[in-house]
Design a protein around this motif. Structure first.
Motif, PDB file in Angstrom:
ATOM      1  N   LEU A 107      -2.470 -33.778 -77.602  1.00 17.72           N
ATOM      2  CA  LEU A 107      -1.122 -33.548 -77.081  1.00 17.72           C
ATOM      3  C   LEU A 107      -1.164 -32.784 -75.762  1.00 17.72           C
ATOM      4  N   GLU A 108      -2.055 -31.789 -75.675  1.00 16.88           N
ATOM      5  CA  GLU A 108      -2.200 -31.024 -74.434  1.00 16.88           C
ATOM      6  C   GLU A 108      -2.645 -31.927 -73.295  1.00 16.88           C
ATOM      7  N   ALA A 109      -3.693 -32.721 -73.552  1.00 19.35           N
ATOM      8  CA  ALA A 109      -4.208 -33.616 -72.516  1.00 19.35           C
ATOM      9  C   ALA A 109      -3.148 -34.641 -72.110  1.00 19.35           C
ATOM     10  N   LEU A 110      -2.437 -35.192 -73.084  1.00 24.30           N
ATOM     11  CA  LEU A 110      -1.392 -36.177 -72.801  1.00 24.30           C
ATOM     12  C   LEU A 110      -0.276 -35.563 -71.953  1.00 24.30           C
ATOM     13  N   LYS A 116       1.272 -34.508 -64.497  1.00 23.73           N
ATOM     14  CA  LYS A 116       0.501 -34.357 -63.257  1.00 23.73           C
ATOM     15  C   LYS A 116      -0.007 -35.681 -62.690  1.00 23.73           C
ATOM     16  N   GLN A 117       0.241 -36.793 -63.360  1.00 21.31           N
ATOM     17  CA  GLN A 117      -0.369 -38.057 -62.967  1.00 21.31           C
ATOM     18  C   GLN A 117      -0.061 -38.464 -61.541  1.00 21.31           C
ATOM     19  N   PRO A 118      -1.017 -39.149 -60.911  1.00 22.28           N
ATOM     20  CA  PRO A 118      -2.345 -39.482 -61.412  1.00 22.28           C
ATOM     21  C   PRO A 118      -3.270 -38.266 -61.349  1.00 22.28           C
ATOM     22  N   VAL A 119      -4.147 -38.160 -62.333  1.00 24.98           N
ATOM     23  CA  VAL A 119      -5.019 -37.000 -62.471  1.00 24.98           C
ATOM     24  C   VAL A 119      -6.390 -37.464 -62.964  1.00 24.98           C
ATOM     25  N   THR A 120      -7.449 -36.764 -62.571  1.00 28.68           N
ATOM     26  CA  THR A 120      -8.796 -37.115 -63.026  1.00 28.68           C
ATOM     27  C   THR A 120      -9.124 -36.385 -64.328  1.00 28.68           C
ATOM     28  N   LEU A 158      -8.651 -42.276 -61.822  1.00 27.65           N
ATOM     29  CA  LEU A 158      -7.388 -41.567 -61.999  1.00 27.65           C
ATOM     30  C   LEU A 158      -6.723 -42.029 -63.288  1.00 27.65           C
ATOM     31  N   LEU A 159      -6.207 -41.085 -64.037  1.00 32.76           N
ATOM     32  CA  LEU A 159      -5.542 -41.369 -65.303  1.00 32.76           C
ATOM     33  C   LEU A 159      -4.035 -41.332 -65.130  1.00 32.76           C
ATOM     34  N   VAL A 160      -3.364 -42.296 -65.763  1.00 29.95           N
ATOM     35  CA  VAL A 160      -1.908 -42.350 -65.781  1.00 29.95           C
ATOM     36  C   VAL A 160      -1.467 -42.719 -67.199  1.00 29.95           C
ATOM     37  N   THR A 161      -0.219 -42.479 -67.497  1.00 32.91           N
ATOM     38  CA  THR A 161       0.310 -42.892 -68.791  1.00 32.91           C
ATOM     39  C   THR A 161       0.627 -44.385 -68.744  1.00 32.91           C
TER      40      THR A 161
END
Length: 193
Positions: A107-110, A116-120, A158-161
């Protein structure tokens, strides 16, 4: 770099049915991260241009055949991935029967990725203060986050939802995420404003 490339093992692709193409498929099918043409060429004892040409040809053939997967070239190398239009099918399969709730760490990471996306991955880990690769992998398997592009400075993914994240949250866009201001200390809230 692949384990075989690190150990100096060279495979003669002509010893296998299907030659170079089949060997590339076999390796990329089990690789847990993208593979560079240079590393693959070294393992197979062939020229890098031969590997690049074979991979490009395979990717084009998969596109023509309308496969459910694609051979994708990313900044980090070549990898198999399901086609974006099949994401709902894959997510339904992966999450079928999964009723387990997300852990606190997930949940924290999500939340970090969502706001903050996009985030590494490294940025998520820096904010959380611990390595977050496992929870990010769990979120990706559940279809809640995905990689999209690369950071120009670090070359990290880069990570996004995902759309599934929005669906599960019951919102149409990230603009509808609740404000964090009520949960921040007054000094941080003032700086964010």
């Amino acid at each position: 770099m692949t384990d075989a490339a690190q150990s100096g093992v060279i495979v003669n692709v002509d010893d296998y049915p299907g030659g170079l193409n089949a060997c590339l498929e076999a390796v990329l099918m089990v690789a847990d991260r993208p593979q560079t043409a240079d590393d693959l060429a070294r393992v197979f004892g062939v020229g890098e241009s031969d590997v690049e040409s074979a991979l490009a040809s395979m990717a084009a053939r998969y596109d023509e055949e309308l496969r459910g997967f694609e051979l994708r070239r990313t900044a980090r190398g070549w990898q198999f991935a399901n086609r974006a239009e099949f994401e709902p099918v894959v997510a339904a399969f992966v999450t079928d029967g999964q009723t387990a709730r997300l852990s606190q760490a997930a949940l924290e990471a999500l939340a970090i990725i969502a706001y903050k996306q996009p985030v590494t991955r490294a940025q998520v880990a820096a904010i959380r203060g611990v390595n977050s690769d496992g929870v990010i992998r769990s979120l990706a398997v559940r279809g809640l986050v995905r990689e999209e592009g690369v950071d120009p400075d670090s070359r990290a993914a880069l990570l996004v939802t995902s759309g599934l994240f929005l669906e599960k949250m019951g919102i149409d866009s990230l603009d509808q995420l609740p404000s964090l201001a009520p949960f921040l200390p007054p000094s941080v809230a003032a700086a964010e404003a």
